[in-house]
Design an enzyme around this catalytic site. Structure first.
Site, PDB file in Angstrom:
ATOM      1  CE  LYS A  71      -4.487  -1.120   0.146  1.00 35.04           C
ATOM      2  NZ  LYS A  71      -5.454  -0.696  -0.823  1.00 35.04           N
ATOM      3  CB  SER A 131      -1.037  -8.217  -1.259  1.00 37.28           C
ATOM      4  OG  SER A 131      -1.910  -8.601  -0.699  1.00 37.28           O
TER       5      SER A 131
END
Length: 336
Positions: free
Chosen positions: A59, A315
């Protein structure tokens, strides 16, 4: 509340520009391979270890790209956002690095580790009830009162092209190994990572297919791609994949998904736990549930690996102790 310019459809060139902004800020995370896992699957499986990224997930890529693309005047007024945790941490750290005030709306049931890490980067955290309250309304109210710019978790060109730098790296790393990837898969909530990765991968390797992985019951993108129109999830909670519970695909991301992504991949929480255990046992990676859905799709054959070269994005690694223990306590299916 600051207003942002109107954007054209994001392109591979935008991903390349984001990569230049992120140079020296984000980590070029490794693309890992395990011979024993490959023998079991009958192909070559590569893991893009974004769980090793700064703040513990991909992110920071999108958040920093967004803030770095803003005008100095807008940055001076601060930023506001909403997130279940990983975008919050990425946005808080990007704001710290660029000297900008950040206020972030987070669900009261978000993992405590993610809330603590967000505050540790200097952001102000506002908690809400994800069933009763609207995080968007709360965030927009904060922005209207303070003049801050809203930094959305996924549905913006600056966000998704920043996330796309992970896909660009995958394609470049595979090319350096002499490998042409048959397929790439990434976890999906609102679609910023999956569509960004598709832009990045296909700019280098146009024949590679890209897929989004989602938890069962929250597979709005898979259903939307099949239906040709945006579909909504019936509920907003109920999966261990807390990072992947967006209600519907984004307005920016869905048209890109229709153009760039193959059929969606849907996995159960049980399959996610098994993927987390294997990631730890074979790759020595700590992967959170939402970060393991693409890996789970490869391990279960929903994303075929046999006779192919496939890469999956792990992720994030911001998992609480109790959930990680659930994964590690499972009986491992150790390859022969």
């Amino acid at each position: 509340m600051s207003s942002l310019p109107t954007f054209a459809t994001p392109t591979f060139a935008d991903v390349q520009a984001a990569a230049r902004r992120l140079e020296g800020i984000t980590i070029r995370t490794p693309l890992l391979e395990n011979e024993r896992v490959n023998r079991t699957l009958g192909g070559r499986l590569f893991l893009k270890a974004e769980c090793l990224q700064r703040t513990g997930s991909f992110k920071l890529r999108g958040a920093y790209n967004f803030l770095a693309s803003m005008s100095e005047a807008d940055r001076a007024r601060g930023v506001a956002g909403w997130s279940s945790g990983n975008h919050a941490q990425g946005l808080a750290e990007a704001a710290r690095l660029l000297g900008t005030k950040a206020t972030i709306v987070m669900p009261a049931d978000a993992p405590a580790l993610k809330v603590a890490n967000t505050r540790a980067s200097g952001a102000e955290v506002v908690l809400y009830d994800r069933v009763k309250d609207s995080r968007e309304e709360i965030g927009q109210g904060i922005a209207a009162k303070t003049g801050a710019t809203i930094v959305p978790p996924y549905d913006h060109p600056w966000i998704l092209t920043g996330q796309g730098t992970a896909g660009l790296e995958i394609a470049e790393q595979a090319k350096a190994l002499g490998v042409t990837l048959d397929a790439v898969a990434a976890p999906c909530s609102g679609g910023g990572l999956a569509t960004g990765v598709a832009l990045g991968v296909k700019g280098v390797s146009p024949t590679t297919t890209v897929h989004a992985g989602e938890p069962a019951g929250f597979d709005d993108l898979a259903r939307s791609l099949a239906a040709g129109t945006k579909q909504k999830n019936e509920k907003l909670s109920g999966s261990i994949c807390d990072a992947l519970l967006a209600p519907t695909p984004g307005d920016v991301t869905f048209p890109l998904a229709q153009r760039l992504l193959g059929p969606g991949l849907v996995v159960t929480d049980e399959e996610v736990l098994e993927a987390m255990e294997l990631a730890f046992r074979e790759f020595k990676l700590v992967v959170e549930p939402g970060g393991a859905v693409a890996l789970a799709a490869a391990l279960t054959g929903k994303l075929p690996v046999k006779g192919r070269a496939v890469a999956v994005v792990c992720s994030g690694g911001n998992v609480d102790h109790a959930t990680f223990k659930r994964a590690l306590d499972r009986m491992p299916n150790v390859p022969a």
